[in-house]
Motif scaffolding. Structure first.
Motif, PDB file in Angstrom:
ATOM      1  N   UNK A   1       0.827  -1.206   0.000  1.00 35.68           N
ATOM      2  CA  UNK A   1       0.000   0.000   0.000  1.00 35.68           C
ATOM      3  C   UNK A   1       0.864   1.260   0.000  1.00 35.68           C
ATOM      4  N   UNK A   2       1.960   1.211   0.775  1.00 38.03           N
ATOM      5  CA  UNK A   2       2.872   2.367   0.803  1.00 38.03           C
ATOM      6  C   UNK A   2       3.372   2.679  -0.610  1.00 38.03           C
ATOM      7  N   UNK A   3       3.694   1.626  -1.362  1.00 39.65           N
ATOM      8  CA  UNK A   3       4.198   1.852  -2.724  1.00 39.65           C
ATOM      9  C   UNK A   3       3.140   2.493  -3.606  1.00 39.65           C
ATOM     10  N   UNK A   4       1.900   1.994  -3.523  1.00 37.13           N
ATOM     11  CA  UNK A   4       0.823   2.595  -4.315  1.00 37.13           C
ATOM     12  C   UNK A   4       0.644   4.052  -3.906  1.00 37.13           C
ATOM     13  N   UNK A   5       0.633   4.296  -2.614  1.00 38.20           N
ATOM     14  CA  UNK A   5       0.445   5.660  -2.133  1.00 38.20           C
ATOM     15  C   UNK A   5       1.556   6.576  -2.628  1.00 38.20           C
ATOM     16  N   UNK A   6       2.795   6.083  -2.573  1.00 37.12           N
ATOM     17  CA  UNK A   6       3.922   6.911  -3.013  1.00 37.12           C
ATOM     18  C   UNK A   6       3.856   7.220  -4.506  1.00 37.12           C
ATOM     19  N   UNK A   7       3.318   6.285  -5.299  1.00 34.94           N
ATOM     20  CA  UNK A   7       3.166   6.566  -6.730  1.00 34.94           C
ATOM     21  C   UNK A   7       2.153   7.668  -6.971  1.00 34.94           C
ATOM     22  N   UNK A   8       1.138   7.734  -6.142  1.00 32.91           N
ATOM     23  CA  UNK A   8       0.037   8.645  -6.406  1.00 32.91           C
ATOM     24  C   UNK A   8       0.189   9.997  -5.713  1.00 32.91           C
ATOM     25  N   UNK A   9       0.917  10.050  -4.623  1.00 29.84           N
ATOM     26  CA  UNK A   9       0.992  11.304  -3.864  1.00 29.84           C
ATOM     27  C   UNK A   9       1.469  12.489  -4.715  1.00 29.84           C
ATOM     28  N   UNK A  10       2.448  12.312  -5.625  1.00 31.21           N
ATOM     29  CA  UNK A  10       2.864  13.474  -6.417  1.00 31.21           C
ATOM     30  C   UNK A  10       1.731  14.074  -7.253  1.00 31.21           C
ATOM     31  N   UNK A  11       0.725  13.270  -7.595  1.00 30.59           N
ATOM     32  CA  UNK A  11      -0.379  13.794  -8.412  1.00 30.59           C
ATOM     33  C   UNK A  11      -1.350  14.632  -7.595  1.00 30.59           C
ATOM     34  N   UNK A  12      -1.314  14.522  -6.295  1.00 27.79           N
ATOM     35  CA  UNK A  12      -2.239  15.251  -5.428  1.00 27.79           C
ATOM     36  C   UNK A  12      -1.418  15.993  -4.375  1.00 27.79           C
ATOM     37  N   UNK A  13      -0.800  17.103  -4.783  1.00 28.19           N
ATOM     38  CA  UNK A  13       0.265  17.700  -3.956  1.00 28.19           C
ATOM     39  C   UNK A  13      -0.199  18.254  -2.614  1.00 28.19           C
ATOM     40  N   UNK A  14      -1.507  18.482  -2.421  1.00 30.87           N
ATOM     41  CA  UNK A  14      -1.897  19.080  -1.140  1.00 30.87           C
ATOM     42  C   UNK A  14      -2.060  18.070  -0.005  1.00 30.87           C
ATOM     43  N   UNK A  15      -1.830  16.804  -0.282  1.00 33.69           N
ATOM     44  CA  UNK A  15      -2.040  15.795   0.759  1.00 33.69           C
ATOM     45  C   UNK A  15      -1.047  15.950   1.916  1.00 33.69           C
ATOM     46  N   UNK A  16      -1.523  15.628   3.110  1.00 33.67           N
ATOM     47  CA  UNK A  16      -0.674  15.598   4.295  1.00 33.67           C
ATOM     48  C   UNK A  16       0.046  14.250   4.307  1.00 33.67           C
ATOM     49  N   UNK A  17       1.272  14.212   3.791  1.00 34.07           N
ATOM     50  CA  UNK A  17       1.931  12.908   3.598  1.00 34.07           C
ATOM     51  C   UNK A  17       2.336  12.250   4.913  1.00 34.07           C
ATOM     52  N   UNK A  18       2.690  13.048   5.902  1.00 34.86           N
ATOM     53  CA  UNK A  18       3.064  12.447   7.193  1.00 34.86           C
ATOM     54  C   UNK A  18       1.882  11.670   7.770  1.00 34.86           C
ATOM     55  N   UNK A  19       0.712  12.283   7.679  1.00 39.04           N
ATOM     56  CA  UNK A  19      -0.495  11.625   8.169  1.00 39.04           C
ATOM     57  C   UNK A  19      -0.777  10.338   7.385  1.00 39.04           C
TER      58      UNK A  19
END
Lengths: 309, 309, 309, 309, 309, 309
Positions: free
Chosen positions: A164-182
């Protein structure tokens, strides 16, 4: 010889783990046993005819047996006709010889876990996550991801979490306002409650706590209690509790609340995405091109088509 | 002056597009109009009191009006009190001045589209995709993505399609066995049928064909007919038709069939993921930290929380 | 001797079609087979004890067997104890001796079909209908109406289609504004896609195309492609496609769209009416007065009461 | 002058029935009334501005008013501006001048009813049916078929009943094993309970009995009680009760039991068929070709398309 | 010797009631029977190997058998291996020796019933209740409360009715405005229709009337007919009918109408409360502390936890 | 003068609490306000015509106004025409003069609460319960039971809790095996989380924590954390958490888990019973005999019948 190399006609004498057990009756009223035998390479069905009551009582789910028998092909599948069994002392056993493991060595998974925790830039979330994982570390790195599925493997829980971490890391750059630490904290903790919900790493069942409280509510309680102890800002703790409570998406799938923050939505969908792709993948693997898979219970009992290529 | 710069107390005289229209009755039984006025920077509500029948008949959804009025603040929102209107000839109008556009220039979207088509490595899928997009090109690059949402913008359909391509490209490396040519073709075509389902690029409605056939079935028919004409291998065509027919996931969400291939599953989930994140994003934008968004109809009418930060 | 005339105690030696097959295990671990044997008068269950592997491999669903055995009564039902079997070359077989047929001779059904096509007064609908039926003629006149039901008979698809025509013709005079040409065309074509959805006329399964596209969408695609080729007015084609896509009524019963024209409503209800009356009739036939039928799966698993008198 | 002939600009002075009534407030806090006025040719909306309290109290749903006013066109619809009203004594009124009636004269409906009763060949069913209809005769021949629909007309209940008889008679020859006496009796009685469920023939509401018992259960009780009194064979009575209790098909549509006899299935489907075709017909009538009807609540709120021809 | 005192190894020769019966096939194709044997202390499973057809035909559900056999322990449960059976004449049998009875002597239940009837202070409700109970008295005091449950006991219907009375009496003081006469009458009559819905007191099935009319509608019809005969005020009768028709709460649980009076709500909830507590109690009884019960079908198939204490 | 004694024609000048507020527009585009005014005896609607913006800004939900106006009857209901308002300083206000209170004095409720806590015989449950109630004491004794209902009164939460205790105490003797200490503790704590879920005692809304975590999960977390701190036996804590998490019965009604212990079942049903009887009671109170109540949203929007007596 590993189960995956068994051939029709072979005589065998070796140890197995009993994964499942059912009992039938022959025409003359005598019991016989159908035993699912397991080693680290797979599972095979064994038949024990004319089993004596005193022997029968030795055979339990989760026990290890030294077994004497013959492999034979039956309707295109191999099975073992069991001649005799002897119960082995579990202390003499190396468990990893009898359980399937994740497709990546545990060592590597642990390293990935450690380096993922380091990516949590917010110190409060980092501390909460690290403390809770430490409290359940041994279970977290060995438990399977589910109890329902006979083929579930050791460390499946950790493997699923890191996937899941890998999927999340692939997608996070597309949604830049996300709170990544959370998001990192929430994904690492989202299923940690399963270490209490299941009874163990090998052939687990649901625990009483798992049924009466549920792993979502259990972990939310732990986060709350730790947040109070560490005096962490209530808003931060609440946002993390919320994702854990909401990660199943809807009440009918066991979610305590529906996702009401963007991060909760994200984590729920990442979980769903990875789980479904993994299930379809696993079902397609043994399927011939041009054929349909077996039905997948968790995907509305559908069969998937494997293209002819 | 663009709508977004309007201020309380201003007198205005300028052109607008009529986006929506409703009629009320005053206490003395006289009609008045509430008109949603639009330019490329936004929308504002206008009130036209004591409107004369002969003037009223000039005002239609989709018409352009030269309007004389006053901006005033009412309950923390600006509105326009309309004094007089004059209908403009649409030929004298540059449409792009009156419609919101995608956050990226059309030129750039067209280039992305062209380069994405080139990534379809399978020549049959490439030919099918290129031919069908060419047949509907002008509509494909200008239509919005939906009719329901007043804030939908020009080229929204293309923008959404390319946004899905980005999500898909982020995830494809994690699932290496996917047929990427099929996925590129399917994403590019999945909503192309909306060019027939909607009545136009500006303030669209559902067409009769849209209601009686539906954009999934329409596009599946087009793909079938073209596949026959081009004599493309039936299995290939079928796999592409299947994704288009299945991309809404479940019958209750308008899917003609449920996804039964891994690629169909993937495309459906990518569509769902991007659509939901986009909706939450849009709703959060005007929301204050510590507050909840307006209800989002397509997300079970939920309100989302914007963290205090 | 036909199956329907079998009696307890008879020795038989004759040919059968294998309709279904399952395998059991005796107490000593030896396989035995339960075979559903079929001729044109009905079906009977056969038991093959102590079957040898080399013989077992000859017996497949859809194969023809010359069989030596004894009929015996077991729990008020006859069954065949099989002594030996020999596989027959299908070329030496007259298929109609082994399949149940519609209650009306095929000849007569074909004549009814031809005369029904002539009733389509609109030349475009007549041409579309005739062309599409010609393309699938052999399958259309021999395929059963369903795959689920073991008792389905040859030409069931055509029989059901013409039965719907009769119901429609009874009701059309009561609703004089109906477009009868459209209704005739739509009823004749509504299930024609089953000739692609099923794998054959005898003991059919769902084809891959049947599962991934569905017979509604398949036929709608065919109508679209032919309409384009013949340059038929789009409105006409659309109305016909709509009825085909809508004839299951609701998405949860597999309808791609809901009926949105009066003719689509009519065809859907006629289909439903005839299907349900036929199912109840079939279930009541073997039921004693004062008793309830077996459960009917497609009617919510209900049992129907046969009045005493 | 009948309502259907009203024209913009006319002054009128004539009597109406008040079908519905709602009250609004003007800006200065004065009440005004919106009154649905009715005669036998249709309905029109009236507005009564500046109504005095003493006048207001005269105006009630179901009252007859002599009204002085002006017809004017408003947004393509005519309405009446009311200047003054005077309440009329209902005894001076011929009700049939103010209510829409079935499209067939009552005389003819009564003859059809009488001749239909004669078709019940079974003397027990004939007696039950005749006795029960006689007990409620006046209501049965005047009540509307529903309360929800403003356009419901006098004798609608009887008209609907006889319309169902026609559909049933068209279909009975196709299903020769049906018990036709039972079907005739059941159709004639199926909605007779509405004479108790509704409060009257004109502008009816649901009665307390209608809500607490329901017309299905009420009629089933009446049939039971009469069957006991007449000492009719219990099986016969039960079969008739069953159809009445089951004619709504499913519990979620108000059926007390699901249809469990072939005749109950038949009556339910005939009712459903006729009701749905009638609703679609009525909605299509005022619709222009190429347009969609208003939404039909009882058909899942769908709009139906009227073909261009 | 009573079944509850059977021990492993015993030879027995005594009479039993046959509660259930199923048939299996041995490997050699010979039938054997599994028979659920019953006396007043419980049930035990019997196996009859190598049963002869002429003997088999003697054994029916509901028959009494004099049986010769041996008790043996099999997988922690006792069973009886049957050597021979002889059918007994039911006239020679005292039924109460073979059926489980309510935990309270029938005598006492009858006294409670009589004294409860006396508490109905309204003479009309008292008369209706007494008359209807008298008409079905023998069945009312002996029938079980359900057919589905193998352990249902004689007089279960009366026991359940009086148990509901106790719950109602505990709660009535808290809601002082309740019409207690109506509540007493409604509870006493609410399930009386089961005396017609079931086929008998011992091993009952659903009767045809039970399926086609249902016990709610049947009893509502009886109350109506008696109310007419006794000329009781229609409002009173209607309120009583309403509670009977509404006591299952919702249409999906078989209620003809939903509760629409406070007394109907009360009776429905009291029924629900007592039924659920009783089911949980019964399931918990044989469960070990710290364990979960068997699944309870009527409680959404849930297992309940018995605390460790 | 208390609101309940207002009469048509009175001039008033007194203080009110603003319970709700909505804004309308007159025909000339001027705003007017509709204000729900409240004192401890009830609520009345006020209309403020021609309100000036500077005055309008003073009026907020929750504020106290000194108001000058006239009472008038409008459509059988009284309302207040507001002439002028003045905002009052809340410090000068005695809140209990403006809020409805429970039908029992707070003093008495507090005593009942104290004596109920003493009935918890198990010291662990007693300590947990007492500690948690103490932490939220002020809110617990003043908060209403719900936010949705305008007529909710001060101390409604405590009143509802003690009302459930009474129902439970009536029923516990009938089910002697219940763990009464656990039940007392669970009822007292089951809704305590509402003190965090709501924003205040007067005119409350849902808090952010209420939406993201929910009062069930919040209280379960508190119990867990306190159980850890006090080192109470995990089984005991789990059983109490379980009842809190399960007391809404089903996931679709907001329950985190379904009741899986007898005590959880009992508490859920007692809650349900008392809540429903209370709602029906409240709705029946103002209803005339022979009429139906207003629709009750939480009871499936049903109207209840009040018998003629």
């Amino acid at each position: 010889m590993p189960i995956k190399d068994f051939k029709d006609g072979q005589a065998i004498k070796q140890a197995f783990l009993v994964n499942a057990l059912s009992k039938g009756l022959t025409a003359s009223g005598q019991p016989y046993l159908t035993i699912t035998l397991q080693d680290k390479t797979g599972q095979i069905e064994g038949k024990f005819w004319d089993v004596k009551p005193e022997i029968e009582s030795l055979i339990e789910v989760g026990s290890f047996l030294l077994l004497d028998g013959d492999v034979s092909a039956y309707r295109q599948m191999l099975q073992v006709r069991i001649n005799s069994v002897q119960r082995l002392n579990p202390d003499s056993i190396r468990l990893e010889e009898f359980t399937m493991s994740a497709p990546v060595p545990l060592k590597q998974l642990e390293e990935e876990l450690a380096s993922t925790i380091k990516k949590i830039k917010d110190p409060d979330y980092a501390l909460l996550t690290k403390t809770l994982i430490d409290q359940h570390y041994d279970a977290f790195i060995t438990y399977p991801a589910a109890v329902r599925n006979h083929h579930e493997y050791t460390s499946g829980l950790l493997y699923h979490t890191l996937s899941m971490i890998k999927v999340a890391e692939s997608l996070m750059p597309l949604y830049p306002k996300l709170n990544t630490a959370l998001i990192y904290a929430a994904i690492l903790l989202h299923d940690l409650g399963k270490t209490v919900e299941f009874t163990g790493a090998v052939i687990p069942k649901y625990s009483t706590e798992g049924k009466l409280i549920g792993h979502l509510q259990f972990m939310a309680s732990k986060i709350y209690a730790l947040g109070e102890t560490l005096k962490i800002d209530r808003e931060k703790v609440m946002l993390l509790q919320h994702i854990v409570l909401a990660h199943h998406g809807k009440p009918e799938f066991g979610s305590a609340v529906t996702p009401l923050t963007k991060e909760a939505m994200f984590v729920h969908m990442v979980d769903d995405f990875d789980a479904k792709m993994t299930m379809v993948d696993k079902a397609l693997e043994p399927t011939e091109p041009g054929q349909f898979t077996n039905r997948i219970f968790a995907l509305d009992d559908r069969s998937f088509y494997k293209a002819k290529k």
